[in-house]
Design a protein around this motif. Structure first.
Motif, mmCIF file in Angstrom:
data_model
loop_
_atom_site.group_PDB
_atom_site.id
_atom_site.type_symbol
_atom_site.label_atom_id
_atom_site.label_comp_id
_atom_site.label_asym_id
_atom_site.label_seq_id
_atom_site.Cartn_x
_atom_site.Cartn_y
_atom_site.Cartn_z
ATOM 1 N N GLY A 123 0.808 -1.212 0.000
ATOM 2 C CA GLY A 123 0.000 0.000 0.000
ATOM 3 C C GLY A 123 0.839 1.259 0.000
ATOM 4 O O GLY A 123 0.511 2.245 -0.670
ATOM 5 N N THR A 124 1.942 1.233 0.731
ATOM 6 C CA THR A 124 2.816 2.397 0.782
ATOM 7 C C THR A 124 3.493 2.633 -0.564
ATOM 8 O O THR A 124 3.670 3.780 -1.003
ATOM 9 N N GLN A 125 3.845 1.560 -1.232
ATOM 10 C CA GLN A 125 4.437 1.698 -2.577
ATOM 11 C C GLN A 125 3.463 2.381 -3.525
ATOM 12 O O GLN A 125 3.840 3.289 -4.285
ATOM 13 N N GLU A 126 2.204 1.972 -3.489
ATOM 14 C CA GLU A 126 1.194 2.602 -4.351
ATOM 15 C C GLU A 126 1.019 4.076 -4.005
ATOM 16 O O GLU A 126 0.864 4.919 -4.893
ATOM 17 N N TYR A 127 1.037 4.366 -2.709
ATOM 18 C CA TYR A 127 0.895 5.754 -2.256
ATOM 19 C C TYR A 127 2.042 6.615 -2.775
ATOM 20 O O TYR A 127 1.834 7.697 -3.335
ATOM 21 N N ILE A 128 3.261 6.144 -2.611
ATOM 22 C CA ILE A 128 4.434 6.893 -3.083
ATOM 23 C C ILE A 128 4.395 7.058 -4.601
ATOM 24 O O ILE A 128 4.712 8.122 -5.141
ATOM 25 N N GLN A 129 3.966 6.004 -5.303
ATOM 26 C CA GLN A 129 3.916 6.055 -6.760
ATOM 27 C C GLN A 129 2.988 7.164 -7.241
ATOM 28 O O GLN A 129 3.227 7.784 -8.293
ATOM 29 N N GLY A 130 1.936 7.444 -6.475
ATOM 30 C CA GLY A 130 1.038 8.535 -6.831
ATOM 31 C C GLY A 130 1.758 9.872 -6.864
ATOM 32 O O GLY A 130 1.520 10.696 -7.758
ATOM 33 N N PHE A 131 2.647 10.105 -5.909
ATOM 34 C CA PHE A 131 3.438 11.326 -5.901
ATOM 35 C C PHE A 131 4.421 11.350 -7.071
ATOM 36 O O PHE A 131 4.657 12.397 -7.672
ATOM 37 N N VAL A 132 5.005 10.189 -7.353
ATOM 38 C CA VAL A 132 5.955 10.094 -8.462
ATOM 39 C C VAL A 132 5.253 10.426 -9.778
ATOM 40 O O VAL A 132 5.763 11.196 -10.608
ATOM 41 N N ASP A 133 4.075 9.855 -9.967
ATOM 42 C CA ASP A 133 3.328 10.085 -11.204
ATOM 43 C C ASP A 133 2.957 11.557 -11.370
ATOM 44 O O ASP A 133 2.967 12.091 -12.487
ATOM 45 N N ASP A 134 2.607 12.196 -10.255
ATOM 46 C CA ASP A 134 2.187 13.602 -10.301
ATOM 47 C C ASP A 134 3.355 14.578 -10.186
ATOM 48 O O ASP A 134 3.155 15.792 -10.276
ATOM 49 N N LYS A 135 4.555 14.040 -9.934
ATOM 50 C CA LYS A 135 5.749 14.873 -9.735
ATOM 51 C C LYS A 135 5.529 15.901 -8.633
ATOM 52 O O LYS A 135 5.732 17.116 -8.806
ATOM 53 N N VAL A 136 5.110 15.379 -7.492
ATOM 54 C CA VAL A 136 4.832 16.190 -6.310
ATOM 55 C C VAL A 136 5.540 15.551 -5.113
ATOM 56 O O VAL A 136 5.705 14.329 -5.063
ATOM 57 N N ARG A 137 5.962 16.366 -4.172
ATOM 58 C CA ARG A 137 6.506 15.850 -2.915
ATOM 59 C C ARG A 137 5.837 16.559 -1.753
ATOM 60 O O ARG A 137 5.081 17.511 -1.938
ATOM 61 N N THR A 138 6.116 16.090 -0.535
ATOM 62 C CA THR A 138 5.532 16.682 0.661
ATOM 63 C C THR A 138 6.395 17.831 1.164
ATOM 64 O O THR A 138 7.604 17.857 0.972
ATOM 65 N N THR A 139 5.748 18.786 1.842
ATOM 66 C CA THR A 139 6.442 19.913 2.450
ATOM 67 C C THR A 139 5.621 20.397 3.641
ATOM 68 O O THR A 139 4.479 19.983 3.833
ATOM 69 N N GLY A 140 6.206 21.251 4.458
ATOM 70 C CA GLY A 140 5.482 21.798 5.598
ATOM 71 C C GLY A 140 5.773 21.060 6.891
ATOM 72 O O GLY A 140 6.835 20.446 7.050
ATOM 73 N N VAL A 141 4.820 21.124 7.820
ATOM 74 C CA VAL A 141 4.996 20.552 9.158
ATOM 75 C C VAL A 141 3.920 19.508 9.424
ATOM 76 O O VAL A 141 2.720 19.775 9.277
ATOM 77 N N TYR A 142 4.354 18.314 9.825
ATOM 78 C CA TYR A 142 3.445 17.253 10.242
ATOM 79 C C TYR A 142 3.537 17.089 11.749
ATOM 80 O O TYR A 142 4.636 16.973 12.298
ATOM 81 N N ARG A 143 2.386 17.055 12.411
ATOM 82 C CA ARG A 143 2.352 16.870 13.868
ATOM 83 C C ARG A 143 1.673 15.541 14.182
ATOM 84 O O ARG A 143 0.597 15.241 13.657
ATOM 85 N N PHE A 144 2.292 14.754 15.060
ATOM 86 C CA PHE A 144 1.768 13.445 15.451
ATOM 87 C C PHE A 144 1.533 13.449 16.962
ATOM 88 O O PHE A 144 2.396 13.890 17.729
ATOM 89 N N TYR A 145 0.382 12.934 17.398
ATOM 90 C CA TYR A 145 -0.008 13.071 18.800
ATOM 91 C C TYR A 145 -1.028 11.994 19.169
ATOM 92 O O TYR A 145 -1.408 11.168 18.339
ATOM 93 N N GLU A 146 -1.485 12.014 20.419
ATOM 94 C CA GLU A 146 -2.451 11.051 20.960
ATOM 95 C C GLU A 146 -2.005 9.589 20.741
ATOM 96 O O GLU A 146 -2.756 8.776 20.192
ATOM 97 N N PRO A 147 -0.802 9.228 21.186
ATOM 98 C CA PRO A 147 -0.337 7.855 20.975
ATOM 99 C C PRO A 147 -0.994 6.863 21.933
ATOM 100 O O PRO A 147 -1.177 7.157 23.119
ATOM 101 N N VAL A 148 -1.343 5.705 21.411
ATOM 102 C CA VAL A 148 -1.840 4.590 22.220
ATOM 103 C C VAL A 148 -1.081 3.347 21.766
ATOM 104 O O VAL A 148 -1.203 2.922 20.617
ATOM 105 N N LEU A 149 -0.289 2.782 22.671
ATOM 106 C CA LEU A 149 0.640 1.721 22.289
ATOM 107 C C LEU A 149 0.501 0.505 23.180
ATOM 108 O O LEU A 149 0.451 0.621 24.408
ATOM 109 N N ASN A 150 0.431 -0.667 22.568
ATOM 110 C CA ASN A 150 0.454 -1.951 23.276
ATOM 111 C C ASN A 150 1.547 -2.812 22.682
ATOM 112 O O ASN A 150 1.587 -2.996 21.460
ATOM 113 N N VAL A 151 2.420 -3.355 23.513
ATOM 114 C CA VAL A 151 3.438 -4.302 23.072
ATOM 115 C C VAL A 151 3.134 -5.653 23.709
ATOM 116 O O VAL A 151 2.934 -5.745 24.920
#
Length: 219
Positions: A123-151
């Motif tokens: 799935g990630t390969q397909e996602y990245i390929q979409g950017f490749v096809d459109d000749k677009v990349r990511t920019t800006g700020v990504y914020r990650f929060y509210e983690p819930v983790l079980n090991v």
């Protein structure tokens, strides 16, 4: 604009997965509170070192090199538990590795494939390929929060977290123009991942499902 994938949900949702879209918000408040990572609710990521600053395993991880206009805020801190901190660290690196593949315009970039396998890798390969096809990349700020983790004792883990894409955009590689969009409820995404510790000691993502506009992630 292009955003981080919610399309993975369509191909990674299986009956065997411990985390599903239907389970989003379905747990009781008490169980969520029990599983939340210590220090994650403070909203101050500067007070503790990020788990990625101290690798807990000896595997030689790929070097991540990103454009200078791409930034991240991970609002989760070290827990003191070796396995949990390793999951947090490898998750951070896996997120960055995907953006590096996009910047490199390489849907088979080895760095992200170090952290993804099976359905999640496909799935990630397909996602990245979409950017490749459109000749677009990511920019800006990504914020990650509210983690819930079980090991788990069997070397598997489940990790859910939110992402704020309000200040993250696509950037055309043809024109160098940033594709800014209006911030809405759809700018907030919840992710559920299933991971397994491989023989190198790396926590790899095997399944990933997501939901854009999740109530849990709204400011």
């Amino acid at each position: 604009m292009k955003r981080r994938p919610t399309l993975l949900a369509a191909i990674t949702l299986t009956a065997a997965a411990a985390l599903t879209l239907s389970a989003c918000g379905g747990d009781s408040d008490s169980s969520k509170d029990n599983d939340k990572i210590a220090g994650a609710d403070t909203g101050d990521s500067s007070t503790s070192a990020s788990p990625s600053e101290n690798a807990t395993e000896s595997a030689e991880r790929p070097k991540i090199e990103l454009p200078s206009d791409l930034k991240y805020t991970f609002e989760w801190s070290k827990t003191g538990d070796k396995d949990k901190d390793a999951v947090l660290s490898d998750t951070e690196q896996s997120i960055k590795a995907v953006d590096m593949a996009i910047a490199n315009q390489d849907a088979l970039d080895k760095a992200y494939l170090f952290y993804y396998e099976g359905e999640a890798a496909f799935g990630t390969q397909e996602y990245i390929q979409g950017f490749v096809d459109d000749k677009v990349r990511t920019t800006g700020v990504y914020r990650f929060y509210e983690p819930v983790l079980n090991v788990n004792d069997d070397g598997t883990a489940s990790f859910s977290y939110c992402e704020d894409q309000g200040k993250a955009y696509g950037k055309s590689l043809k024109t160098n123009k940033v594709q800014k969009t209006k911030v809405t409820a759809q700018s907030y995404v919840i992710y559920h991942t299933s991971l397994k510790k491989n023989d190198k000691g790396v926590w790899v993502i095997q399944k990933l499902v997501s939901q854009r506009g999740s109530d849990k992630c709204q400011p």
